[in-house]
Scaffold this active site. Structure first.
Site, PDB file in Angstrom:
ATOM      1  N   GLY A 140       2.775  21.516  15.385  1.00 50.20           N
ATOM      2  CA  GLY A 140       3.803  20.943  14.512  1.00 50.20           C
ATOM      3  C   GLY A 140       5.210  21.389  14.783  1.00 50.20           C
ATOM      4  O   GLY A 140       6.078  20.576  15.080  1.00 50.20           O
TER       5      GLY A 140
ATOM      6  N   ARG B 118       8.045  39.377  11.428  1.00 52.56           N
ATOM      7  CA  ARG B 118       7.928  38.071  10.773  1.00 52.56           C
ATOM      8  C   ARG B 118       7.997  38.243   9.262  1.00 52.56           C
ATOM      9  O   ARG B 118       7.179  38.938   8.657  1.00 52.56           O
ATOM     10  CB  ARG B 118       6.609  37.418  11.176  1.00 52.56           C
ATOM     11  CG  ARG B 118       6.201  36.215  10.358  1.00 52.56           C
ATOM     12  CD  ARG B 118       6.937  34.973  10.741  1.00 52.56           C
ATOM     13  NE  ARG B 118       6.329  33.801  10.116  1.00 52.56           N
ATOM     14  CZ  ARG B 118       6.981  32.676   9.847  1.00 52.56           C
ATOM     15  NH1 ARG B 118       8.254  32.577  10.138  1.00 52.56           N
ATOM     16  NH2 ARG B 118       6.365  31.659   9.295  1.00 52.56           N
TER      17      ARG B 118
ATOM     18  N   HIS C 261       1.498  33.907  18.916  1.00 53.77           N
ATOM     19  CA  HIS C 261       2.015  35.140  18.320  1.00 53.77           C
ATOM     20  C   HIS C 261       2.395  36.162  19.387  1.00 53.77           C
ATOM     21  O   HIS C 261       2.993  37.186  19.075  1.00 53.77           O
ATOM     22  CB  HIS C 261       0.980  35.737  17.368  1.00 53.77           C
ATOM     23  CG  HIS C 261       0.562  34.792  16.292  1.00 53.77           C
ATOM     24  ND1 HIS C 261       1.399  34.408  15.273  1.00 53.77           N
ATOM     25  CD2 HIS C 261      -0.597  34.117  16.088  1.00 53.77           C
ATOM     26  CE1 HIS C 261       0.770  33.557  14.485  1.00 53.77           C
ATOM     27  NE2 HIS C 261      -0.441  33.367  14.957  1.00 53.77           N
TER      28      HIS C 261
END
Length: 778
Positions: free
Chosen positions: A437, A520, A699
């Site tokens: 996405g 993050r 990641h």
């Protein structure tokens, strides 16, 4: 009788994400280790000052982590995976374990990051410890002891926090077959003995040892191991055994036998456990009650808590401690920074700094301080006022929720029939390629978003800028020859916050950041009222992107359960009710997207696994309403509209049937870090629909080779029929940069094309053999 007040941990990121920015500068080579450590020291000093100024009995040390606290424990125990051992461990070692290492940054060879998974049922992540039968443990990482010294030198009474030995083992995984990691306990306990001995030499009186697995339904060998473990590590330092996130009543008979000096229980998550705990509490133990919720942003009803705790205080006296329910790292740092909130809304909230004050206020009130008792009364008034606020409860929303039926949560035809319609419409090749996405959120996008929000860019100017980024993303995908495209989500700061900003019933914040993993951070929105969609949210962006290409464009939505799990929910209605409200809003968006010509719609549910209650006996109730919420969202799709969903960090074995019950046409999952181990769930369960196991760990900065991707897809094809496989990354690419994104996706596409040829040859060979057999028999 003075009441001891404390917290289980404090946010480590800084009120304006100072740690995040320092970490990322270090990783980019813009600052050295000394500068990074200076930022960490300044944050710790400020955190301790906040706790001391508020009046807590202890300042907590050891809650600071450069990546996550489980990984910190791994370094403390000298338990670094072999592939990351290069000399004496330092910060770079820690970051290698968490982030991986590419060949280009290492003179020897690349090394994959360790697995990452969710911390119980939260949106915080930890790096999974790896265990093999030869493992040894040795205290070699001085961070804990250095931080205790820092706090003592700053004049604070310190309570160090340490992840317990059983929880550390339990939260890890075996990396070889035929081995039980619990057999490592004796060796591990030797290291814990050394840790406690060092803390004793530093003058520590109390240590907080976290054993959150005691809130799970533990198997007997694990539960039995606690008694021996805490006998072995008994030392001159008093131990507060700390549990959280659920009730410990199931484990209580074992807990009260342990060689510890006190117990902490989470009354926010499981208030019903108090009576059982009080009935069995050893006479010489302290009892720490977590009554200030560390996992939300809501102001505590300290008046009600005071009334509840007063009888306990009368019974226990100084043996009663008052605390946060869990570490406050799950809460934003400081409400005082939120200048944009109305006075009314502001009065509903408390962030970490304010929660510290709530703990202290309760302690003083329990000690009989008249001013504090009066303050409890005044402090709780906004909570009562909110219950009757007209703008919180909406009749139109309630009417739709009350009208929900089983039929509303069902697609019009079964998957097999839908698949035929979709194949005709979509015309996709074998092993279709796509992404999940999002594409890189470049500095240019962030600057433009900031300029728009500050009024420097008009709405029209900002829209044109975003369309430029969307056009660029489409162009790059076409150049890569991906099969199903996405618009890249340049307009979205966060996959949940974006929807929260466009749905009535949410409140967003400016500085409400919490750590997710490493650097993050996420800024969860807050559900403050009934939720409804007042106008289309994503249709304009998706249709614009579709207008730029003849390839299929995926519409991108965040699912109802994920929005629920990744926001701070209301406390006055059930999570099920919130999920239903969200599902109805998203259902309307699905209808509008397909009416606008979008044939593929992805409804992301990466959080559906983490929403499971900790007790297995509570799973089915959650799954019933969570799956229904997803199906309500998707069921307005026509048969030819292909519904995708995405899940990450998920352990599918226990919920594979529920995953199938979502009835999504295609599911994409995170599997690359585990080397396709997650697909074991599909060996015994015949998953009926299409699946895209992730082949690129987004990641990590490592770029997967074509060979690596080919190998992973072949492993997947051993468990899933190749005609039902998709090829895609593990997750969205928002946090990566364009060069590494394009390099990885180029390898992904070339791997898929190569495999199409290989599988086509195999199919041709099989068909030829079958034909020859028929001719011979004839």
């Amino acid at each position: 009788m003075t009441t001891t007040t404390h917290i289980l941990g404090y946010p480590r990121i800084g009120e304006k994400r100072e740690l995040k920015f320092a970490q990322e500068k270090y990783w980019r080579g813009e600052i050295d280790q000394a500068e990074l450590k200076k930022v960490g020291a300044e944050l710790r000093y400020k955190n301790w000052q906040t706790q001391a100024s508020a009046g807590l009995s202890f300042a907590v040390a050891g809650d600071f982590a450069w990546y996550d606290h489980v990984l910190t424990t791994t370094l403390l125990l000298g338990h670094v995976p072999k592939r990351h051992r290069h000399g004496f461990p330092d910060l770079d070692t820690l970051f290698r374990v968490g982030r991986g290492q590419s060949q280009s940054s290492c003179a020897c060879h690349g090394a994959a990051a360790s697995d990452m998974t969710k911390w119980f049922n939260t949106n915080y992540h930890y790096i999974v410890p790896e265990f093999s039968k030869e493992d040894t443990f040795e205290v070699s990482w001085p961070q804990l002891f250095e931080e205790v010294n820092e706090a003592v030198q700053a004049g604070h009474k310190v309570k160090p926090v340490l992840l317990g030995p059983l929880s550390y083992l339990y939260l890890g995984k075996e990396i070889e077959d035929g081995f039980d990691r619990l057999t490592l306990l004796p060796r591990l306990l030797t290291a814990y003995q050394a840790i406690l001995a060092k803390l004793a030499k530093q003058g520590v009186e109390w240590v907080q040892i976290d054993e959150p697995i005691l809130a799970l339904e533990l198997e007997k060998p694990w539960l039995d191991a606690f008694k021996l473990a805490y006998q072995v590590i008994r030392s001159d330092v008093k131990v507060l055994l700390t549990t959280y996130f659920d009730s410990v009543v199931d484990s209580l008979d074992r807990i009260v036998e342990l060689s510890v000096d006190g117990l902490h229980v989470d009354l926010s998550a499981a208030p019903e456990q108090l009576d059982a705990v009080l009935a069995k509490l050893p006479q010489n133990w302290v009892l720490s009650l977590g009554v200030v919720n560390g996992r939300n942003v809501w102001r505590s009803d300290v008046k009600a808590q005071l009334e509840r705790l007063q009888p306990v205080k009368a019974a226990l006296g100084e043996r009663l401690w008052v605390a946060s329910s869990c570490s406050l790292l799950h809460s934003p740092v400081d409400l005082e920074l939120e200048a944009g909130l109305s006075a009314e809304v502001r009065s509903w909230f408390a962030f970490a700094k304010q929660k510290v004050s709530e703990v202290v206020l309760l302690g003083k009130a329990l000690d009989g301080d008249a001013a504090s008792i009066a303050q409890c009364e005044a402090y709780s008034q906004p909570i009562q006022a909110r219950k009757s606020a007209a703008h919180v409860h909406k009749a139109t929303v309630q009417s739709r929720v009350n009208a929900i039926t089983a039929e509303l949560a069902q697609r019009s035809v079964p998957y097999a029939e839908r698949a035929r319609h979709q194949a005709e419409v979509l015309q996709l090749p074998l092993l279709p390629t796509t992404t999940i996405g999002s594409f890189p959120q470049t500095s240019e996008i962030r600057v433009q978003r900031s300029a728009y929000r500050s009024g420097q860019l008009s709405s029209a100017e900002y829209e044109q800028a975003l369309k430029g980024h969307i056009a660029d993303a489409v162009k790059r995908q076409e150049a890569l020859d991906l099969d199903v495209l996405v618009h890249g989500e340049a307009e979205r700061n966060d996959m949940v916050e974006y929807f929260a900003e466009h749905l009535a019933g949410f409140q967003t914040t400016q500085f409400g950041w919490v750590q997710s993993y490493g650097s993050r951070c996420v800024k969860p929105a807050i559900v403050v009222a009934d939720i409804e969609r007042e106008q289309p949210i994503t249709v304009g962006w998706s249709t614009y992107a579709q207008s730029l290409t003849s390839k299929q464009m995926k519409g991108m939505l965040t699912g109802p359960v994920t929005i629920l799990c990744w926001t701070f929910p209301r406390e006055d209605i059930s999570r099920k009710a919130i999920a239903q409200q969200l599902a109805l809003a998203l259902r309307d968006e699905v209808s509008d997207l397909q009416d606008a010509g979008i044939n593929i719609i992805q409804i992301d549910e990466p959080a559906i696994r983490e929403g499971l209650p900790l007790k297995k006996r509570d799973h089915q109730n959650y799954l019933d309403w969570a799956l229904e919420a997803f199906r309500i969202s998707a069921a307005s799709a026509r048969p030819e509209t292909q519904i995708h969903t995405h899940m990450c960090y998920s352990e599918f074995n226990e919920i594979i049937e529920s995953v199938a019950a979502l009835d999504a046409d295609v599911i994409t999952i995170e599997t690359s870090r585990s080397n396709m181990e997650l697909l074991k769930a599909f060996e015994e369960f015949n998953y009926p629909n299409e699946i895209g196991p992730g082949v690129y760990d987004i990641h990590s900065p490592n770029i997967p080779s074509e060979e690596w991707i080919v190998d992973l897809v072949k492993k997947a094809a051993q468990k899933i029929p190749v005609e039902r496989l998709w090829v895609n990354p593990d997750c969205g690419l928002k946090t990566r940069n364009w060069p590494e994104t394009e390099a990885a996706l180029a390898n992904l596409v070339s791997a898929a094309k190569r495999l199409r040829k290989e599988f086509a040859k195999e199919t041709t060979a099989v068909n030829s053999d079958a034909l020859a057999k028929v001719e011979t028999e004839a």
